[in-house]
Design a protein around this motif. Structure first.
Motif, short mmCIF file in Angstrom:
data_model
loop_
_atom_site.label_atom_id
_atom_site.label_comp_id
_atom_site.label_asym_id
_atom_site.label_seq_id
_atom_site.Cartn_x
_atom_site.Cartn_y
_atom_site.Cartn_z
N ILE A 1 0.38 -1.21 0.54
CA ILE A 1 0.24 0.28 0.10
C ILE A 1 1.17 1.23 -0.18
CG2 ILE A 1 -1.49 1.39 1.08
CD1 ILE A 1 -3.04 -1.28 2.12
N PHE A 2 1.74 1.34 0.92
CA PHE A 2 2.65 2.35 0.51
C PHE A 2 3.61 2.59 -0.58
CE2 PHE A 2 7.32 3.33 1.83
CZ PHE A 2 7.30 4.47 1.70
N CYS A 3 3.92 1.74 -1.42
CA CYS A 3 4.61 2.02 -2.99
C CYS A 3 3.65 2.51 -3.42
CB CYS A 3 5.08 0.63 -2.83
SG CYS A 3 6.00 -0.24 -2.03
N ARG A 4 2.37 1.55 -3.47
CA ARG A 4 1.76 2.69 -4.50
C ARG A 4 0.98 4.22 -3.56
NH1 ARG A 4 -1.31 -2.50 -3.36
NH2 ARG A 4 -2.85 -1.40 -2.28
N SER A 5 1.04 4.52 -2.83
CA SER A 5 1.00 5.97 -2.68
C SER A 5 1.58 7.05 -2.15
CB SER A 5 0.02 5.84 -0.44
OG SER A 5 1.03 5.13 -0.10
N VAL A 6 3.19 6.62 -2.84
CA VAL A 6 4.19 7.77 -2.93
C VAL A 6 4.58 7.40 -4.36
CG1 VAL A 6 4.54 7.17 -0.88
CG2 VAL A 6 5.96 5.97 -2.16
N SER A 7 4.86 8.77 -4.76
CA SER A 7 5.52 8.72 -6.01
C SER A 7 6.51 8.61 -6.19
CB SER A 7 5.25 10.45 -7.13
OG SER A 7 6.10 10.84 -5.55
N TYR A 8 7.45 8.75 -5.14
CA TYR A 8 9.10 8.43 -5.90
C TYR A 8 9.72 6.99 -5.60
CZ TYR A 8 8.60 8.29 -0.31
OH TYR A 8 8.51 7.73 1.10
N PRO A 9 10.67 6.18 -5.85
CA PRO A 9 10.82 5.10 -5.52
C PRO A 9 10.96 4.33 -4.87
CG PRO A 9 12.51 6.27 -7.45
CD PRO A 9 11.67 7.46 -6.56
N THR A 10 10.14 3.03 -4.33
CA THR A 10 10.22 2.14 -3.08
C THR A 10 11.06 1.07 -3.20
OG1 THR A 10 8.14 1.72 -3.48
CG2 THR A 10 8.43 3.77 -2.06
N LEU A 11 10.80 0.19 -1.98
CA LEU A 11 11.22 -0.65 -2.23
C LEU A 11 10.01 -2.42 -1.86
CD1 LEU A 11 14.83 -0.92 -1.01
CD2 LEU A 11 14.28 -0.81 -2.91
N ARG A 12 9.95 -3.41 -2.85
CA ARG A 12 9.41 -4.52 -2.43
C ARG A 12 9.99 -4.74 -1.24
NH1 ARG A 12 5.60 -6.24 -6.49
NH2 ARG A 12 5.50 -7.70 -5.66
N TRP A 13 9.18 -5.76 -0.30
CA TRP A 13 9.18 -6.51 0.70
C TRP A 13 10.23 -7.36 0.27
CZ3 TRP A 13 8.14 -6.49 5.17
CH2 TRP A 13 7.65 -7.27 6.72
N GLU A 14 10.70 -7.95 -0.75
CA GLU A 14 12.02 -8.94 -0.84
C GLU A 14 13.08 -7.96 -0.35
OE1 GLU A 14 9.14 -8.51 -3.12
OE2 GLU A 14 8.43 -10.83 -2.26
N GLU A 15 13.11 -6.93 -0.54
CA GLU A 15 14.01 -5.66 -1.17
C GLU A 15 14.47 -5.49 0.20
OE1 GLU A 15 13.92 -4.81 -5.81
OE2 GLU A 15 12.59 -3.53 -4.76
N LEU A 16 13.57 -5.09 0.82
CA LEU A 16 13.86 -4.05 2.03
C LEU A 16 15.15 -5.54 3.17
CD1 LEU A 16 10.24 -3.79 3.29
CD2 LEU A 16 11.56 -1.96 2.20
N ASP A 17 15.92 -4.42 4.00
CA ASP A 17 16.57 -5.32 4.87
C ASP A 17 15.78 -5.22 6.02
OD1 ASP A 17 17.18 -2.54 6.06
OD2 ASP A 17 17.96 -1.47 5.65
#
Length: 524
Positions: free
Chosen positions: A392-408
């Motif tokens: 939901i967070f990835c869809r709600s912001v305009s800047y690039p975000t990381l998918r769950w698998e890519e998060l530390d």
């Protein structure tokens, strides 16, 4: 083990060759005699079986001297063969042979391997079996004779996880491996090379880490206990003074969960009085003063007041407390404190005691049945909710975000902390402080209330402000500071500031954890 198997194979081949040779010799010695009853190879084979099994029908008998000699050999062998076969069957049933055959028929089911058998393993296995009808429980040790057999089907096999995985042959779901002793992964021989196997590993630890690499996951019994405590006994709006007696592993985790999840109002001012050695805790969390009043009570924000003195000297604090949590790591010490409080002190608030023993009239928490559940240890629901929040967070912001698998690990934990607060959000939206579980009905009503309320700008602003407060407490707890640009290495973030100073887009980010209720309802 392989060498022993080869010896057994060679012995079996030799015995079979000797047996076939004797039957052949019997046939050739009898078939040329006109008075013989053994005329075919089948007759010779039947006579050998009847003789070796000591049945002795008498329908076929040798008549030649050589036939009599072979018959005597069969008679002498019969007792030995029967005893050998009987011993082999007993050995097969009582050793690994039969369990491995049974496992072979259940490869499509869900296998759960426990490195050893203990109270914690037994409780978790029982809960797994209750929730998963396709569960196959395997203990990696031999069952002792004096051990009471569990109330659920299970196998005791003194073999490594690698042999179990080889037996499963990658059929069905991945096997789950549990190391239930504290910090066992560093010393248990069963843990060697687990990271190379196609398994999911859950290892009990005290070092505060949640993830090692790939398939290795850690869980903390103290943290599981704290999560369950605040979930089953949530903080209420009327509570302003909470006392924690005992600041070992359990007390520390209970306070940590309180810091990260007990956010119910932007105007709250709960005072936590903690009795125990807090030097290490305060040395690690150096920025707590940014979000809390340290050392004295405040009417504007929550307070953390650490006491070096004995709790026994603070009669007034105990008298005024809305809740007293007794949680030293030593359980008998906790019971001693509990009885002394009841005997000598006036306590108007509830007294909660950490105890694995259940007693009538005592408000206890932290039993094995509450802590060692699949959802607590594997955090399935919590992780799933955290993944949804990130989407939901990835869809709600305009800047690039990381998918769950890519998060530390830290940023995964950030999303998990947001998911941890969901139950509190439901209580806030429903104005019902008795809710302790997710149900389709409560989630639906809470999300409907949120959709109705967010039409009002002031209400939506309040919800965002509340979640920003939760977010600030999480980042402050992990020693982040304000910085004009985000720098994970320096632990700086531009949103580490009062809500009023956030940009409109930054404020919108706080909607993700509230909107998650809609996704959860759709799934339920």
């Amino acid at each position: 083990m392989k060498r022993r198997n080869k010896i057994y194979l060679y012995m079996t081949i030799i015995l079979m060759a000797v047996y076939v040779g004797l039957v052949t010799l019997l046939y050739f010695s009898e078939c040329t005699d006109s008075s013989a009853t053994i005329r075919t190879f089948g007759d010779a084979f039947w006579y050998s079986l009847v003789t070796l099994t000591t049945v002795g029908y008498g329908d076929l008998t040798p008549v030649t001297p050589l036939g009599h000699t072979v018959g005597v050999v069969f008679l002498l062998l019969s007792a030995g063969i029967l005893m050998t076969l009987f011993g082999a069957v007993i050995s097969f049933v009582t050793s690994e042979g039969l369990p491995f055959v049974m496992l072979g028929f259940q490869r499509k089911k869900n296998w759960y391997y426990f490195a050893d058998y203990g109270a914690e393993s037994n409780t978790l296995a029982a809960n797994i079996y209750q929730e998963d009808p396709d569960a196959v429980i395997i203990y990696g040790e031999k069952r002792e004779e004096q051990m009471e057999f569990p109330d659920y089907p299970c196998l005791f096999l003194s073999v490594s996880p690698a042999r179990i995985i080889a037996c499963k042959k990658n059929i069905g779901t991945k096997c789950k491996v549990f190391l239930m002793k504290e910090n066992d992964i560093g010393v248990n021989s069963r843990a060697i090379d687990l990271h190379k196997l196609p398994v999911e590993v859950y290892a009990r630890t005290t070092n505060g880490q949640d993830h090692l690499s790939g398939n290795i996951n850690f869980f903390h019994s103290y943290d599981c206990c704290a999560r369950q405590y605040w979930r089953s006994k949530p903080i209420c709006s009327h509570e302003n003074t909470i006392v924690i007696i005992g600041f070992g592993n359990y007390g520390r985790c209970i306070l940590e969960r309180a810091i990260l999840t007990n956010i119910i109002s932007v105007k709250q001012h709960v005072a936590y009085h903690i009795f125990g050695d807090s030097r290490e805790f305060l040395a690690m969390h150096i920025n707590l003063h940014e979000m809390f009043s340290l050392g004295e009570e405040s009417d504007e924000r929550d307070s953390l007041i650490f006491h070096d003195e004995f709790w026994e000297t603070h009669h007034e604090i105990l008298k005024q407390a809305d809740r007293v949590i007794i949680c030293p790591d030593d359980e008998p010490e906790g019971w001693s404190i509990f009885w002394r409080l009841h005997k000598y002190y006036k306590c108007r608030g509830q007294i909660d005691l950490h105890s694995n023993r259940k007693a009538p009239g005592v408000s206890y928490f932290g039993t094995n049945e509450e802590i060692y559940t699949p959802n607590q240890i594997m955090r399935t629901e919590l992780n799933r909710a955290a993944i949804m929040i990130n989407e939901i967070f990835c869809r709600s912001v305009s800047y690039p975000t990381l998918r769950w698998e890519e998060l530390d690990d830290f940023h995964r934990e950030s999303k998990i902390a947001a998911a941890d607060h969901l139950l509190m959000k439901i209580r806030i939206l429903l104005k019902d402080e008795t809710v302790t579980e997710f149900t389709a009905d409560t989630v639906k009503k809470a999300y409907q209330r949120y959709c109705e309320a967010k039409v009002s700008e002031s209400m939506q602003d309040m919800y965002r402000r509340l979640d920003h407060m939760r977010w600030l407490r999480f980042y402050t707890f992990y020693n982040w500071n304000y910085g004009p640009v985000r720098d994970d290495t320096a632990r700086q973030h531009p949103m580490m500031c009062p809500y009023a100073e956030l940009t409109p887009e930054q404020k919108v980010e706080r909607d993700a954890s509230w909107e998650l209720l809609g996704s959860i309802f759709a799934e339920l």
